[in-house]
Write an enzyme that holds these catalytic residues in place. Structure first.
Site, PDB file in Angstrom:
ATOM      1  N   CYS A  13      40.060  51.498  39.179  1.00 21.81           N
ATOM      2  CA  CYS A  13      39.626  50.789  38.207  1.00 21.81           C
ATOM      3  C   CYS A  13      39.610  49.252  38.355  1.00 21.81           C
ATOM      4  CB  CYS A  13      40.589  51.187  37.000  1.00 21.81           C
ATOM      5  SG  CYS A  13      42.301  50.859  37.175  1.00 21.81           S
ATOM      6  N   GLU A  34      43.985  51.135  28.611  1.00 17.21           N
ATOM      7  CA  GLU A  34      43.838  50.793  30.093  1.00 17.21           C
ATOM      8  C   GLU A  34      42.394  51.163  30.355  1.00 17.21           C
ATOM      9  OE1 GLU A  34      45.765  48.637  31.754  1.00 17.21           O
ATOM     10  OE2 GLU A  34      47.468  48.668  30.200  1.00 17.21           O
TER      11      GLU A  34
END
Length: 466
Positions: A244, A210
């Site tokens: 993110c 991720e």
């Protein structure tokens, strides 16, 4: 390393017992976690405040709520997820029954990041427990207070032979990566992600990465600028931009730039106070480290020197690791601020004339973790989606696709591989095992050798028609 190896060996001995646990046994563990979170909610808030000066309300919204939501969804659906999934049987295999069994992978390593230190450790852990795994957790050393809390939190809930949390710096992470885990789940930067993947390959360990990247926003001429400013600036400035899936840069039609900046300034000051008072705002998070602030200030200064305009913000305080909400206009694709993911409260605006010019900028970059679109024209929305690639997207909103547990969350290409949340997390930490049961009737014997003309005719018929 000796203690790490001892924990790993203990989990190796225990993993078959854990993998054979029932849905109700796993649900009991998840409920125990949920109860402990509510019991320790104030402690979680204090730990994260000590690392970031993050408002407890924002901690509840971005750390605790997503974790509780993930727990609730998993608890509600786990019994059904764990049942063997029946699949169709082709006519050539008439007399058989086929299923997919979800079995635990075994021992998994979860390497969590510093930007959401509680939620981004707990969410993959919930999925790993749901799938019946043992796990070793390694939180970031950059958020020392939250890591210390998590160490105590996990140790009170689980024995180390099932779930263990190991604190330490990057050397500890390097040691963990040498072990033959059954799966590695990493959240962090693409640079470290490459290293994790390289080390995992030595043991042929599958990975979920991720990562991040420069997630763009496209605003066309039809967009509601007021709503776009409200939503984009919320997504950009929560956690001081250290997210993110935060909007990294905005591609906006040249006719809408002035209106957007005006609305954006109004939104910023309504949420964090006037420019001169924002350094004292209790509603604005601080940066994780002195190094992060220095890097962002350097990129900001270099970008202005190369022609960008500081439309708003830019104030900083090294002692408190504060950088104010900042807007940059007259940014080009070659500006220093566009080199890499910003991960801070700076929002560059790039004006475009034609939509294809904007899409060309996106297409020439690495695939982002998220892409956001603000438009009232459904044809434009479809055109953008078909001509770009991203881990996930929102139309006329941003970030909240993470909140739907029935959507997979993950990157593509440079922004990651694999996904999780809800069933997708359960599947990530499970092996999908194909199981076929042969019943009394056996059609396969029609194809056994010797390959006489009769057998060949049957094979030909099956090839053409079945």
């Amino acid at each position: 390393m000796q203690n790490i190896q001892k924990i790993f060996s203990a989990q190796k001995e225990n993993r078959w017992k854990i993998s054979q646990s029932t849905a109700q046994e796993r649900i009991k563990k998840l409920k125990r976690i949920r109860e402990a979170i509510f019991k320790n909610q104030e402690e979680i808030q204090k730990a994260i405040y000590a690392d970031y000066r993050k408002n407890p309300g924002e901690t509840d919204l971005t750390e605790i709520y997503p974790t509780i939501s993930e727990l609730n969804h998993t608890i509600s659906h786990l019994t059904r997820w764990m049942k063997p999934q029946k699949v169709k049987t082709p006519l050539t295999l008439f007399g058989t029954k086929s299923e997919i069994h979800y079995e635990a992978k075994g021992i998994v390593l979860i390497l969590s990041p510093w930007n959401y230190p509680f939620q981004l450790l707990m969410a993959p852990l919930i999925a790993a427990i749901a799938a019946g795994n043992c796990a070793i957790l390694k939180p970031s050393s950059k958020t020392a207070h939250t890591s210390a809390f998590l160490k105590k939190f996990i140790s009170q809930l689980f024995d180390e032979n099932e779930i263990a949390l190991i604190e330490g710096n990057s050397e500890i992470a390097d040691q963990l990566l040498t072990l033959p885990f059954d799966h590695i789940f990493f959240t962090g930067s693409p640079r470290i992600g490459k290293k994790v993947m390289e080390e995992a390959s030595k043991n042929l360990t599958p990975v979920t990465l991720e990562l991040g990247g420069k997630s763009p926003v496209v605003i066309d001429q039809t967009a509601d600028i007021k709503k776009a400013a409200e939503r984009i600036l919320w997504g950009k400035f929560i956690n001081a931009g250290q997210t993110c899936v935060a909007p990294d840069y905005v591609l906006i039609h040249e006719n809408r730039v002035e209106d957007f900046v005006k609305e954006a300034i109004s939104v910023i000051e309504s949420r964090y106070g006037e420019k001169s008072k924002q350094a004292d705002s209790p509603n604005f998070c601080r940066l994780v480290s002195d190094g992060a602030l220095k890097t962002l200030k350097r990129l900001l200064d270099e970008s202005v020197q190369k022609g960008a305009t500081l439309a708003y913000g830019g104030q900083s305080n090294q002692d408190t690791r504060f950088l104010s909400p900042t807007l940059l206009t007259h940014v080009t694709n070659d500006s220093p601020i566009m080199r890499e993911e910003i991960f801070g409260p700076i929002l560059p605006l790039i004006a475009y004339r034609s939509l294809d010019d904007a899409l060309s900028i996106i297409q020439k970059r690495d695939k982002p973790l998220a892409l956001y679109i603000f438009s009232k024209d459904s044809n434009t929305v479809d055109y953008i989606l078909k001509n770009t690639s991203a881990g996930g997207s929102c139309v006329n909103s941003l970030i909240i696709h993470l909140a739907n547990p029935d959507l997979p969350f993950g990157g593509v290409g440079y922004s990651g591989m694999g996904n999780y949340h809800g069933f997708f997390g359960f599947r990530t930490f499970s092996h999908e095992r194909a199981v076929l049961h042969q019943r009394c009737l056996d059609t396969l014997k029609m194809f056994y050798p010797p390959y006489t003309p009769k057998v060949r005719r049957i094979i030909n018929l099956a090839t053409k028609w079945l």
